[in-house]
Design a protein around this motif. Structure first.
Motif, PDB file in Angstrom:
ATOM      1  N   VAL A  26       1.705  -0.226 -13.779  1.00 52.73           N
ATOM      2  CA  VAL A  26       2.042  -1.239 -12.773  1.00 52.73           C
ATOM      3  C   VAL A  26       2.071  -2.655 -13.339  1.00 52.73           C
ATOM      4  N   LYS A  27       1.624  -2.859 -14.569  1.00 52.45           N
ATOM      5  CA  LYS A  27       1.612  -4.214 -15.121  1.00 52.45           C
ATOM      6  C   LYS A  27       3.001  -4.832 -15.045  1.00 52.45           C
ATOM      7  N   PRO A  28       3.094  -6.123 -14.696  1.00 53.49           N
ATOM      8  CA  PRO A  28       2.041  -7.146 -14.609  1.00 53.49           C
ATOM      9  C   PRO A  28       1.344  -7.229 -13.252  1.00 53.49           C
ATOM     10  N   TYR A  29       1.618  -6.292 -12.349  1.00 55.79           N
ATOM     11  CA  TYR A  29       0.987  -6.342 -11.035  1.00 55.79           C
ATOM     12  C   TYR A  29      -0.424  -5.763 -11.103  1.00 55.79           C
ATOM     13  N   ALA A  30      -1.272  -6.232 -10.210  1.00 58.76           N
ATOM     14  CA  ALA A  30      -2.642  -5.722 -10.143  1.00 58.76           C
ATOM     15  C   ALA A  30      -2.649  -4.353  -9.469  1.00 58.76           C
ATOM     16  N   LEU A  31      -3.590  -3.523  -9.864  1.00 67.92           N
ATOM     17  CA  LEU A  31      -3.744  -2.195  -9.276  1.00 67.92           C
ATOM     18  C   LEU A  31      -5.040  -2.150  -8.477  1.00 67.92           C
ATOM     19  N   VAL A  32      -4.946  -1.693  -7.231  1.00 68.99           N
ATOM     20  CA  VAL A  32      -6.124  -1.501  -6.384  1.00 68.99           C
ATOM     21  C   VAL A  32      -6.168  -0.029  -6.009  1.00 68.99           C
ATOM     22  N   MET A  33      -7.287   0.627  -6.302  1.00 74.65           N
ATOM     23  CA  MET A  33      -7.424   2.054  -6.019  1.00 74.65           C
ATOM     24  C   MET A  33      -8.406   2.282  -4.880  1.00 74.65           C
ATOM     25  N   GLU A  34      -8.034   3.173  -3.992  1.00 76.74           N
ATOM     26  CA  GLU A  34      -8.921   3.613  -2.912  1.00 76.74           C
ATOM     27  C   GLU A  34      -8.958   5.126  -2.979  1.00 76.74           C
ATOM     28  N   ASN A  35     -10.160   5.667  -3.186  1.00 74.55           N
ATOM     29  CA  ASN A  35     -10.262   7.114  -3.387  1.00 74.55           C
ATOM     30  C   ASN A  35     -11.043   7.727  -2.231  1.00 74.55           C
ATOM     31  N   GLY A  41       0.787  -1.224   0.000  1.00 78.31           N
ATOM     32  CA  GLY A  41       0.000   0.000   0.000  1.00 78.31           C
ATOM     33  C   GLY A  41       0.816   1.269   0.000  1.00 78.31           C
ATOM     34  N   TYR A  42       0.234   2.315  -0.580  1.00 75.84           N
ATOM     35  CA  TYR A  42       0.856   3.634  -0.590  1.00 75.84           C
ATOM     36  C   TYR A  42      -0.231   4.670  -0.365  1.00 75.84           C
ATOM     37  N   ASN A  43      -0.063   5.495   0.667  1.00 79.89           N
ATOM     38  CA  ASN A  43      -1.044   6.515   1.025  1.00 79.89           C
ATOM     39  C   ASN A  43      -0.484   7.878   0.639  1.00 79.89           C
ATOM     40  N   THR A  44      -1.196   8.590  -0.229  1.00 83.31           N
ATOM     41  CA  THR A  44      -0.670   9.861  -0.739  1.00 83.31           C
ATOM     42  C   THR A  44      -0.981  11.049   0.159  1.00 83.31           C
ATOM     43  N   GLY A  45      -1.831  10.858   1.167  1.00 86.99           N
ATOM     44  CA  GLY A  45      -2.206  11.972   2.028  1.00 86.99           C
ATOM     45  C   GLY A  45      -3.499  12.621   1.558  1.00 86.99           C
ATOM     46  N   SER A  46      -4.067  13.435   2.418  1.00 87.13           N
ATOM     47  CA  SER A  46      -5.393  13.997   2.130  1.00 87.13           C
ATOM     48  C   SER A  46      -5.362  15.469   1.739  1.00 87.13           C
ATOM     49  N   ALA A  67      -0.367  -7.018  -5.236  1.00 87.70           N
ATOM     50  CA  ALA A  67      -1.128  -5.914  -5.806  1.00 87.70           C
ATOM     51  C   ALA A  67      -0.552  -4.609  -5.269  1.00 87.70           C
ATOM     52  N   ILE A  68      -0.624  -3.562  -6.067  1.00 91.29           N
ATOM     53  CA  ILE A  68      -0.191  -2.238  -5.618  1.00 91.29           C
ATOM     54  C   ILE A  68      -1.446  -1.443  -5.278  1.00 91.29           C
ATOM     55  N   HIS A  69      -1.563  -1.109  -4.004  1.00 86.16           N
ATOM     56  CA  HIS A  69      -2.770  -0.483  -3.472  1.00 86.16           C
ATOM     57  C   HIS A  69      -2.498   1.004  -3.253  1.00 86.16           C
ATOM     58  N   LEU A  70      -3.237   1.855  -3.957  1.00 90.65           N
ATOM     59  CA  LEU A  70      -3.050   3.303  -3.834  1.00 90.65           C
ATOM     60  C   LEU A  70      -4.263   3.922  -3.150  1.00 90.65           C
ATOM     61  N   ASN A  71      -4.018   4.606  -2.064  1.00 96.00           N
ATOM     62  CA  ASN A  71      -5.079   5.352  -1.380  1.00 96.00           C
ATOM     63  C   ASN A  71      -4.819   6.834  -1.622  1.00 96.00           C
ATOM     64  N   ILE A  72      -5.567   7.418  -2.555  1.00100.01           N
ATOM     65  CA  ILE A  72      -5.302   8.813  -2.929  1.00100.01           C
ATOM     66  C   ILE A  72      -6.250   9.791  -2.245  1.00100.01           C
ATOM     67  N   LEU A 109      -6.745   6.427 -14.461  1.00103.95           N
ATOM     68  CA  LEU A 109      -6.717   5.064 -13.927  1.00103.95           C
ATOM     69  C   LEU A 109      -6.114   4.091 -14.940  1.00103.95           C
ATOM     70  N   TYR A 110      -6.459   4.277 -16.208  1.00103.16           N
ATOM     71  CA  TYR A 110      -5.910   3.408 -17.251  1.00103.16           C
ATOM     72  C   TYR A 110      -4.389   3.566 -17.328  1.00103.16           C
ATOM     73  N   GLY A 111      -3.920   4.808 -17.222  1.00106.08           N
ATOM     74  CA  GLY A 111      -2.482   5.049 -17.258  1.00106.08           C
ATOM     75  C   GLY A 111      -1.763   4.377 -16.098  1.00106.08           C
ATOM     76  N   LEU A 112      -2.358   4.440 -14.905  1.00108.05           N
ATOM     77  CA  LEU A 112      -1.762   3.785 -13.736  1.00108.05           C
ATOM     78  C   LEU A 112      -1.764   2.268 -13.894  1.00108.05           C
ATOM     79  N   GLU A 113      -2.861   1.748 -14.425  1.00110.33           N
ATOM     80  CA  GLU A 113      -2.967   0.298 -14.615  1.00110.33           C
ATOM     81  C   GLU A 113      -1.880  -0.212 -15.557  1.00110.33           C
ATOM     82  N   GLN A 114      -1.607   0.547 -16.611  1.00108.96           N
ATOM     83  CA  GLN A 114      -0.550   0.161 -17.541  1.00108.96           C
ATOM     84  C   GLN A 114       0.831   0.285 -16.889  1.00108.96           C
TER      85      GLN A 114
END
Length: 272
Positions: A263-272, A192-197, A232-237, A256-261
């Motif tokens: 991180v490939k071949p890893y899965a992308l999980v987004m938390e907004n 996971g990676y938390n970008t802050g609020s 999986a790479i989990h982004l909490n933006i 989102l499409y740009g981020l998905e490309q």
């Protein structure tokens, strides 16, 4: 286990725990590092620590199992006062009894005498203190041998490590990275990676270019330290895209499409 630093000292410091006052037990090594264990009870541990010091002092961490065994066999000698009931000396046992005692029942008048006696008892190491010392020893042995706690257990006790991933989410922050590196191949399902609020534009980039560059770096780091891992790479933006793109769904989907490309071949999980 390879030769590791020697233990040079033990410390006891007061600490606050969720259940009240507690203690911190520190283990100092010859390289200057100190590892701590938590003792949930506030007890007079200094006298016990002074007795354990000769057991651990000067011993290398590579003798981890032997040191734990010595803790298990440790017994503290404590002087306590016990009340001992002595055998009553009845008039009947003396061979004489009075008419009064015969009528009232002489046995009722004969009472055992209570006497305080000081005895020495051997007591094991209090469980909370044993846990604290073991925790400090275990942490020190793992870090100094550059192993995770799991791999150390496997090496020391012949335990069988899990063959598959454990569903574990780990935040990729500075405090965790040393541990993440060792457990990433088999135990991390999500990194996971938390970008802050706040201040999203500065953090993510006006078009999320900084975020995309970051996930590419994360991908490269995973490939270099654990090429066999597939977390999986989990982004909490925290609402970052809604602010950057003013809730424009088309732009958000494009980002989102740009981020998905990226991180490939890893899965992308987004938390907004």
């Amino acid at each position: 286990m390879n030769l590791l630093p020697q233990i040079v000292d033990l410390y006891v410091e007061p600490a606050l725990s969720s259940s009240g006052d507690g203690l911190l037990v520190g283990l100092k090594l010859e390289n200057g590092r100190i590892y701590w264990g938590d003792c949930a009870l506030s007890l007079d541990a200094q006298s016990i620590i002074s007795q354990i010091q000769p057991i651990l002092g000067g011993q290398p961490l590579s003798s981890f199992q032997e040191l734990i065994a010595q803790l298990d066999n440790f017994h503290e000698e404590v002087r306590v006062t016990r009340i001992i009931q002595s055998e009553p000396e009845t008039s009947a046992s003396a061979g004489t009894f009075s008419r009064r005692k015969l009528i009232s029942g002489f046995l009722a008048d004969d009472k055992a005498q209570a006497q305080p006696v000081e005895v020495v008892e051997k007591r094991p190491l209090p469980a909370p203190l044993r846990f604290a010392i073991s925790q400090a020893l275990f942490s020190a042995a793992a870090v100094e041998s550059n192993q995770s706690l799991l791999s150390l257990l496997v090496d020391l006790y012949g335990a069988v490590a899990a063959s598959g991933k454990i569903s574990l989410h780990v935040e990729a922050n500075e405090a965790n990275m040393a541990v993440v590196r060792s457990i990433l191949p088999a135990q991390v399902a999500s990194l996971g990676y938390n970008t802050g609020s706040t201040n999203h534009k500065a953090t993510l980039g006006a078009n999320a270019e900084r975020l995309q560059a970051h996930v590419r770096q994360v991908k490269a780091w995973i490939e270099s330290v654990a090429p066999e891992a597939a977390p999986a790479i989990h982004l909490n933006i925290q609402g970052g895209f809604a602010e950057l793109y003013e809730n424009n769904e088309g732009k958000i989907l494009g980002a989102l499409y740009g981020l998905e490309q990226a991180v490939k071949p890893y899965a992308l999980v987004m938390e907004n």
